[in-house]
Design a protein around this motif. Structure first.
Motif, PDB file in Angstrom:
ATOM      1  N   TYR A  31       0.880  -1.071   0.069  1.00 44.18           N
ATOM      2  CA  TYR A  31      -0.102   0.132  -0.071  1.00 44.18           C
ATOM      3  C   TYR A  31       1.046   1.168   0.081  1.00 44.18           C
ATOM      4  O   TYR A  31       0.563   2.309  -0.687  1.00 44.18           O
ATOM      5  CB  TYR A  31      -0.907   0.033   1.176  1.00 44.18           C
ATOM      6  N   THR A  32       1.991   1.294   0.873  1.00 46.66           N
ATOM      7  CA  THR A  32       2.946   2.290   0.814  1.00 46.66           C
ATOM      8  C   THR A  32       3.731   2.681  -0.479  1.00 46.66           C
ATOM      9  O   THR A  32       3.681   3.789  -1.049  1.00 46.66           O
ATOM     10  CB  THR A  32       4.048   2.024   1.783  1.00 46.66           C
ATOM     11  N   ASN A  33       3.742   1.560  -1.165  1.00 47.28           N
ATOM     12  CA  ASN A  33       4.576   1.689  -2.636  1.00 47.28           C
ATOM     13  C   ASN A  33       3.453   2.498  -3.691  1.00 47.28           C
ATOM     14  O   ASN A  33       3.603   3.217  -4.288  1.00 47.28           O
ATOM     15  CB  ASN A  33       4.996   0.301  -3.285  1.00 47.28           C
ATOM     16  N   ILE A  34       2.136   1.879  -3.353  1.00 48.96           N
ATOM     17  CA  ILE A  34       1.192   2.506  -4.540  1.00 48.96           C
ATOM     18  C   ILE A  34       0.851   3.866  -3.931  1.00 48.96           C
ATOM     19  O   ILE A  34       0.778   4.682  -4.890  1.00 48.96           O
ATOM     20  CB  ILE A  34      -0.156   1.724  -4.010  1.00 48.96           C
ATOM     21  N   ILE A  35       1.132   4.471  -2.899  1.00 47.91           N
ATOM     22  CA  ILE A  35       0.854   5.989  -2.433  1.00 47.91           C
ATOM     23  C   ILE A  35       2.135   6.560  -3.200  1.00 47.91           C
ATOM     24  O   ILE A  35       1.823   7.802  -3.644  1.00 47.91           O
ATOM     25  CB  ILE A  35       0.799   6.131  -0.964  1.00 47.91           C
ATOM     26  N   ASP A  36       3.154   6.209  -2.872  1.00 48.98           N
ATOM     27  CA  ASP A  36       4.290   6.789  -3.565  1.00 48.98           C
ATOM     28  C   ASP A  36       4.310   6.716  -4.860  1.00 48.98           C
ATOM     29  O   ASP A  36       4.500   7.904  -5.545  1.00 48.98           O
ATOM     30  CB  ASP A  36       5.602   5.886  -3.069  1.00 48.98           C
ATOM     31  N   ILE A  37       3.978   5.711  -5.757  1.00 50.03           N
ATOM     32  CA  ILE A  37       3.829   5.759  -7.009  1.00 50.03           C
ATOM     33  C   ILE A  37       2.774   6.708  -7.506  1.00 50.03           C
ATOM     34  O   ILE A  37       2.927   7.381  -8.475  1.00 50.03           O
ATOM     35  CB  ILE A  37       3.499   4.311  -7.633  1.00 50.03           C
ATOM     36  N   PHE A  38       1.544   6.793  -6.749  1.00 49.30           N
ATOM     37  CA  PHE A  38       0.632   7.858  -7.181  1.00 49.30           C
ATOM     38  C   PHE A  38       1.217   9.120  -7.175  1.00 49.30           C
ATOM     39  O   PHE A  38       0.444   9.992  -8.122  1.00 49.30           O
ATOM     40  CB  PHE A  38      -0.529   7.610  -6.263  1.00 49.30           C
ATOM     41  N   GLY A  39       1.848   9.353  -6.171  1.00 44.18           N
ATOM     42  CA  GLY A  39       2.268  10.888  -5.714  1.00 44.18           C
ATOM     43  C   GLY A  39       3.330  11.186  -7.267  1.00 44.18           C
ATOM     44  O   GLY A  39       3.224  12.368  -7.541  1.00 44.18           O
ATOM     45  N   ILE A  40       3.957  10.277  -7.670  1.00 41.46           N
ATOM     46  CA  ILE A  40       4.764  10.390  -9.002  1.00 41.46           C
ATOM     47  C   ILE A  40       3.955  10.587 -10.260  1.00 41.46           C
ATOM     48  O   ILE A  40       4.125  11.468 -10.902  1.00 41.46           O
ATOM     49  CB  ILE A  40       5.796   9.208  -9.059  1.00 41.46           C
ATOM     50  N   VAL A  41       2.825   9.970 -10.257  1.00 39.48           N
ATOM     51  CA  VAL A  41       2.160   9.659 -11.689  1.00 39.48           C
ATOM     52  C   VAL A  41       1.046  10.841 -11.737  1.00 39.48           C
ATOM     53  O   VAL A  41       0.645  11.259 -12.589  1.00 39.48           O
ATOM     54  CB  VAL A  41       1.493   8.327 -11.782  1.00 39.48           C
ATOM     55  N   SER A  42       0.279  11.095 -10.398  1.00 36.73           N
ATOM     56  CA  SER A  42      -0.860  11.764 -10.548  1.00 36.73           C
ATOM     57  C   SER A  42      -0.646  13.144 -11.268  1.00 36.73           C
ATOM     58  O   SER A  42      -1.321  13.562 -12.080  1.00 36.73           O
ATOM     59  CB  SER A  42      -1.399  11.871  -9.149  1.00 36.73           C
ATOM     60  N   GLY A  43       0.363  13.751 -10.797  1.00 41.19           N
ATOM     61  CA  GLY A  43       0.703  15.172 -11.341  1.00 41.19           C
ATOM     62  C   GLY A  43       0.745  15.385 -12.954  1.00 41.19           C
ATOM     63  O   GLY A  43      -0.139  16.050 -13.517  1.00 41.19           O
ATOM     64  N   ALA A  44       1.448  14.122 -13.573  1.00 40.09           N
ATOM     65  CA  ALA A  44       1.695  14.204 -14.914  1.00 40.09           C
ATOM     66  C   ALA A  44       0.285  13.804 -15.560  1.00 40.09           C
ATOM     67  O   ALA A  44      -0.119  14.493 -16.602  1.00 40.09           O
ATOM     68  CB  ALA A  44       2.690  13.539 -15.069  1.00 40.09           C
ATOM     69  N   ALA A  45      -0.174  12.790 -14.875  1.00 38.55           N
ATOM     70  CA  ALA A  45      -1.522  12.227 -15.634  1.00 38.55           C
ATOM     71  C   ALA A  45      -2.604  13.378 -15.535  1.00 38.55           C
ATOM     72  O   ALA A  45      -3.284  13.507 -16.689  1.00 38.55           O
ATOM     73  CB  ALA A  45      -1.867  10.956 -14.845  1.00 38.55           C
ATOM     74  N   VAL A  46      -2.911  13.971 -14.456  1.00 37.88           N
ATOM     75  CA  VAL A  46      -3.939  15.011 -14.422  1.00 37.88           C
ATOM     76  C   VAL A  46      -3.657  16.222 -15.333  1.00 37.88           C
ATOM     77  O   VAL A  46      -4.395  16.609 -15.950  1.00 37.88           O
ATOM     78  CB  VAL A  46      -3.776  15.669 -12.881  1.00 37.88           C
ATOM     79  N   THR A  47      -2.254  16.573 -15.519  1.00 34.21           N
ATOM     80  CA  THR A  47      -2.114  17.725 -16.552  1.00 34.21           C
ATOM     81  C   THR A  47      -2.330  17.164 -17.849  1.00 34.21           C
ATOM     82  O   THR A  47      -2.601  17.756 -18.673  1.00 34.21           O
ATOM     83  CB  THR A  47      -0.381  18.112 -16.395  1.00 34.21           C
ATOM     84  N   ILE A  48      -1.930  15.765 -18.234  1.00 33.07           N
ATOM     85  CA  ILE A  48      -2.143  15.337 -19.455  1.00 33.07           C
ATOM     86  C   ILE A  48      -3.749  15.404 -19.931  1.00 33.07           C
ATOM     87  O   ILE A  48      -4.188  15.737 -20.853  1.00 33.07           O
ATOM     88  CB  ILE A  48      -1.732  13.990 -19.617  1.00 33.07           C
ATOM     89  N   LEU A  49      -4.372  14.750 -18.854  1.00 35.34           N
ATOM     90  CA  LEU A  49      -5.914  14.668 -19.063  1.00 35.34           C
ATOM     91  C   LEU A  49      -6.500  15.959 -19.120  1.00 35.34           C
ATOM     92  O   LEU A  49      -7.389  16.355 -19.931  1.00 35.34           O
ATOM     93  CB  LEU A  49      -6.516  13.733 -18.040  1.00 35.34           C
ATOM     94  N   SER A  50      -5.979  17.134 -18.360  1.00 32.48           N
ATOM     95  CA  SER A  50      -6.682  18.426 -18.477  1.00 32.48           C
ATOM     96  C   SER A  50      -6.087  18.995 -19.573  1.00 32.48           C
ATOM     97  O   SER A  50      -7.140  19.628 -20.053  1.00 32.48           O
ATOM     98  CB  SER A  50      -5.810  19.206 -17.204  1.00 32.48           C
ATOM     99  N   THR A  51      -5.254  18.904 -20.303  1.00 33.06           N
ATOM    100  CA  THR A  51      -5.098  19.262 -21.696  1.00 33.06           C
ATOM    101  C   THR A  51      -5.758  18.430 -22.604  1.00 33.06           C
ATOM    102  O   THR A  51      -6.250  19.210 -23.937  1.00 33.06           O
ATOM    103  CB  THR A  51      -3.371  18.803 -21.921  1.00 33.06           C
ATOM    104  N   ILE A  52      -6.034  17.402 -22.511  1.00 32.57           N
ATOM    105  CA  ILE A  52      -6.852  16.815 -23.303  1.00 32.57           C
ATOM    106  C   ILE A  52      -8.296  17.293 -23.330  1.00 32.57           C
ATOM    107  O   ILE A  52      -9.118  17.600 -24.391  1.00 32.57           O
ATOM    108  CB  ILE A  52      -7.265  15.247 -22.847  1.00 32.57           C
ATOM    109  N   VAL A  53      -8.779  17.850 -22.078  1.00 28.29           N
ATOM    110  CA  VAL A  53     -10.241  18.479 -22.149  1.00 28.29           C
ATOM    111  C   VAL A  53     -10.154  19.797 -22.635  1.00 28.29           C
ATOM    112  O   VAL A  53     -11.240  20.271 -23.488  1.00 28.29           O
ATOM    113  CB  VAL A  53     -10.350  18.675 -20.460  1.00 28.29           C
ATOM    114  N   MET A  54      -9.080  20.521 -22.564  1.00 27.20           N
ATOM    115  CA  MET A  54      -8.670  21.615 -23.269  1.00 27.20           C
ATOM    116  C   MET A  54      -9.015  21.700 -24.576  1.00 27.20           C
ATOM    117  O   MET A  54      -9.317  22.459 -25.272  1.00 27.20           O
ATOM    118  CB  MET A  54      -7.660  22.532 -22.935  1.00 27.20           C
ATOM    119  N   SER A  55      -8.292  20.683 -25.235  1.00 23.55           N
ATOM    120  CA  SER A  55      -8.435  20.241 -26.572  1.00 23.55           C
ATOM    121  C   SER A  55      -9.658  19.995 -27.192  1.00 23.55           C
ATOM    122  O   SER A  55     -10.167  20.479 -28.273  1.00 23.55           O
ATOM    123  CB  SER A  55      -7.347  19.166 -26.926  1.00 23.55           C
TER     124      SER A  55
END
Length: 446
Positions: A48-72
């Motif tokens: 569970y700790t690994n998943i939390i750490d990984i989500f912290g790494i991935v979430s910012g990039a993924a949210v930015t990408i998905l937000s850009t998709i929405v703007m598109s």
């Protein structure tokens, strides 16, 4: 990690790679990675700790990408892509070759000033619309669509802010954005120019010399003469058009400013989405249905699950194995270090995507015991491998995955075979040119 967990991790990794390459019946990329990650979680390989750490790494990039998709998606709904398409057609003046270079220039500039994922999201619908308006056949569309995607993605190498993957490990190697640009701009540009020229040479017979199927002239004075008379639901609200474009420009500039004051990129991206949706709703009363139905949510799942698998590989000892492999090569000098680092990231990126590969590569080079200068060279070579070398296969970058998704939504089928038939000729040559240029450039000036 226990022995059975070690073997399970490598088994999941190998199986996932096979299914990503094979993709039976057009399987979505996120399915094999998600199943593999789920198995590692259930068996206790990933905690569970690994998943939390990984989500912290991935979430910012993924949210930015998905937000850009929405703007598109919002920009498409207000007629932005149609306007750009018409103006590019006008400038081409009936020449397919001129059109090719205009599209290449558009994709390059969009990535340089914004980022590769945003560029793919913005330029791909534009190119599709141009090809549709000119009634090009599939073999005539391929040079424009594939070349645009490759240039849009590769063009993230010269500027650190143009690719989120570039920023993942930038601070870990002690390199600031200004120094990054000074060391990287010329070598990566030579690689990108090589891609442009090789693509043109490869597609020269498929690029139509003259384009005969121009859109019919419209009698309406409010539209360009080359534009097809629009349906009522395609008319552009120019007030909404100008406001939304202004918001996009403001938000894009905000990415650069936010980095300097410590504001997370995803906050800027979400702000842009909220503003655009609010303005559109105020003007048209259009809701969120198109946003929810057209956004490729599986990209977030893919990024998270592939990181789970790669993190498990790291903890299983893959980093130590790569260090043992690269250490004797690094001792042979800067040229060998640059070449081996670039090729390593090329291989990793095309197996497991460049986002996790950059992190693995950074773990490796920071543990090699290099000097600061050597560490920077190895990191920059990693970036060339992850930005240019990763283009060998469609799963090498999130940008190319998004590109494939956009094509599918427009019922355009470009197979992996068609894609790699081009990239396996163009990309290796351009990668070697950029890596050699990095060595010579830094040897002379740094």
């Amino acid at each position: 990690m226990l022995d059975y967990q070690l073997w399970l991790t490598f088994g999941v990794f190998i199986t996932t790679v096979i299914f990503l390459m094979w993709r039976p019946r057009g399987m979505n990329e996120s399915i094999p990675t998600s199943l593999g990650a789920l198995l590692l979680i259930i068996t206790g390989v990933t905690s569970y700790t690994n998943i939390i750490d990984i989500f912290g790494i991935v979430s910012g990039a993924a949210v930015t990408i998905l937000s850009t998709i929405v703007m598109s998606i919002i920009l498409d709904s207000i007629g932005f892509f149609r306007w750009i398409a018409i103006n590019i057609i006008d400038k081409a003046k009936g020449s397919g070759v001129t059109l090719f270079w205009l599209i290449i220039l558009l994709c390059f500039l969009m990535t340089i000033f914004f980022n590769n994922d945003g560029s793919i999201l913005i330029t791909t619908p534009i190119i599709i619309r141009i090809c549709s308006m000119l009634r090009l056949k599939l073999h005539q569309k391929l040079p424009y669509l594939l070349s645009g995607a490759l240039i849009a993605t590769a063009s993230s190498a010269p500027i650190g802010l143009s690719n989120l993957a570039n920023l993942i490990a930038l601070k870990m190697v002690g390199l600031n954005l200004n120094t990054y640009t000074l060391m990287m701009f010329v070598p990566s540009m030579l690689g990108i120019l090589s891609i442009m020229l090789l693509l043109y040479y490869y597609f020269r017979k498929n690029i139509p010399k003259k384009i005969h199927h121009f859109p019919n002239q419209s009698s309406s004075p409010n539209y360009h003469p080359l534009q097809t008379p629009p349906d009522e639901d395609e008319k552009v609200d120019w007030w909404l058009f100008r406001v939304c474009i202004s918001i996009v420009v403001f938000i894009r500039g905000g990415f650069f400013l936010a980095e300097s004051v410590g504001i997370p990129m995803e906050i800027v991206a979400i702000t842009g989405v909220v503003l655009l949706l609010s303005v559109r709703y105020y003007r048209t009363r259009q809701g969120l249905r198109d946003v929810f139905t057209q956004t490729p949510w599986h990209i977030l799942l893919f990024a998270l699950s592939i990181y789970v698998i790669v993190d498990s590989l790291h903890r299983a000892g893959i980093t130590e194995s790569l260090i043992d492999l690269l250490k004797p090569i690094a001792e042979m000098g800067d040229a060998a270090l640059i070449l081996s680092s670039g090729i390593l990231l090329t291989l990793l990126s095309n197996l497991v995507n460049n986002l996790p590969s950059v992190m693995i590569g950074t773990f490796v080079v920071t543990d090699l015991g290099l000097t600061d200068h050597q560490l920077h060279l190895a990191y920059l070579a990693n970036i060339l491998g992850s930005d240019i070398g990763a283009l060998l296969t469609p799963i090498g970058t999130l940008a190319t995955l998004i590109w494939m998704y956009i094509l599918k939504t427009h019922h355009i089928r470009i197979s992996w075979k068609q894609y790699m038939k081009v990239t396996f000729i163009v990309i290796p040559i351009s990668l070697i040119i950029s890596l050699i240029s990095l060595y010579i450039w830094t040897l002379i000036w740094f």
